[in-house]
Design an enzyme around this catalytic site. Sequence first.
Site, mmCIF file in Angstrom:
data_model
loop_
_atom_site.group_PDB
_atom_site.id
_atom_site.type_symbol
_atom_site.label_atom_id
_atom_site.label_comp_id
_atom_site.label_asym_id
_atom_site.label_seq_id
_atom_site.Cartn_x
_atom_site.Cartn_y
_atom_site.Cartn_z
ATOM 1 N N HIS A 1 0.842 -1.204 0.000
ATOM 2 C CA HIS A 1 0.000 0.000 0.000
ATOM 3 C C HIS A 1 0.878 1.256 0.000
ATOM 4 O O HIS A 1 1.635 1.485 0.947
ATOM 5 C CB HIS A 1 -0.866 -0.052 1.263
ATOM 6 C CG HIS A 1 -1.767 1.114 1.450
ATOM 7 N ND1 HIS A 1 -1.656 1.980 2.509
ATOM 8 C CD2 HIS A 1 -2.818 1.554 0.702
ATOM 9 C CE1 HIS A 1 -2.603 2.893 2.429
ATOM 10 N NE2 HIS A 1 -3.321 2.669 1.345
ATOM 11 N N HIS B 1 -0.590 10.895 -2.264
ATOM 12 C CA HIS B 1 -1.903 10.560 -1.707
ATOM 13 C C HIS B 1 -2.770 11.763 -1.365
ATOM 14 O O HIS B 1 -3.922 11.867 -1.799
ATOM 15 C CB HIS B 1 -1.722 9.690 -0.456
ATOM 16 C CG HIS B 1 -3.007 9.314 0.201
ATOM 17 N ND1 HIS B 1 -3.654 10.131 1.119
ATOM 18 C CD2 HIS B 1 -3.800 8.228 0.051
ATOM 19 C CE1 HIS B 1 -4.769 9.550 1.511
ATOM 20 N NE2 HIS B 1 -4.883 8.390 0.887
HETATM 21 O O1 G3P Z 1 -6.618 1.614 -2.513
HETATM 22 C C1 G3P Z 1 -6.753 1.215 -1.195
HETATM 23 C C2 G3P Z 1 -6.533 2.385 -0.263
HETATM 24 O O2 G3P Z 1 -5.323 3.010 -0.631
HETATM 25 C C3 G3P Z 1 -7.642 3.398 -0.299
HETATM 26 O O3 G3P Z 1 -7.481 4.396 0.652
HETATM 27 O O4 G3P Z 1 -6.828 6.598 1.450
HETATM 28 O O5 G3P Z 1 -5.148 4.785 1.459
HETATM 29 O O6 G3P Z 1 -5.877 5.796 -0.684
HETATM 30 P P1 G3P Z 1 -6.291 5.432 0.713
HETATM 31 MG MG MG Z 2 -4.739 4.590 -2.078
#
Ligand code: G3P
Ligand code: MG
Length: 243
Positions: A8, A50
């Site tokens: 992630h 992000h």
């Molecule tokens: O794509 C999964 C996750 O990344 C979604 O939430 O806020 O971490 O981008 P976020």
């Molecule tokens: Mg994400």
Amino acid sequence: MKTLIYAHRGASGSYPENTLKAFEQAAKAGADGIEFDVQLTKDDVPVVIHDRTVNRTTNGQGPVCQYMANELKQLNAAAKQTYQKQESIPFLSELLDWAASYPSLHLNLEIKGYGQPHERVIDAILPLIHDNRFKERLVVSSFDHMLLAKLQAHLPFIETAALVKGPLFKATSYLKQLGAKGYHLDSMYVSKELIEEMKQANIAVRAFTVNDTTTLKKLFSWGCPAVFTDFPTRALHLREEFM
Ligand code: G3P
Ligand code: MG
């Protein structure tokens, strides 16, 4: 069924998130895939970061959409960590070029719309993926489902996944109508039944963001198609013990 492990924002538990360093570490550790967040600069260059602003992760201030790409490139994306080296915010084009050296690595491109006009976002991203060079390994996801539908209208071969804040009402029919092959939701909403139901409909449930051992083991035992984790090495070890 083996659960795929997506790093992630790269191996973001140990390296600065959404940097080439974090992606490289994830790939070297043996992660099955990487997840990364994309939005546009003021001059419509898709970049990998992000938040809507650069404040949390860099030494800059202000919204990403108010930076020209060359200005954004000057920022240090590792500024807020104990990490010693400087890292830049990757352009999406750089990340995709880098991914060519890892031909089996799955890629989850999450589009962060942040209110940017759909056509602008699609026009900027389309040229980078329209040649289908990432066939079979690229999934484009977003919380903005309208954007996904429009992208798919331009590129029917693209695999899309609906990101949700909470479970969908009549999920199967909604996802089918949307044309999504993936359903990305917080692990707290994932159950064995949901995974099974979606499998019947040929839709992959992918759970975010799973860093604790108990939840990882549970999802592995249920045959969850994929998980997103900040600690891919830890998840890989657990999966090995588990299999
Ligand atoms: O794509 C999964 C996750 O990344 C979604 O939430 O806020 O971490 O981008 P976020
Ligand atoms: Mg994400």
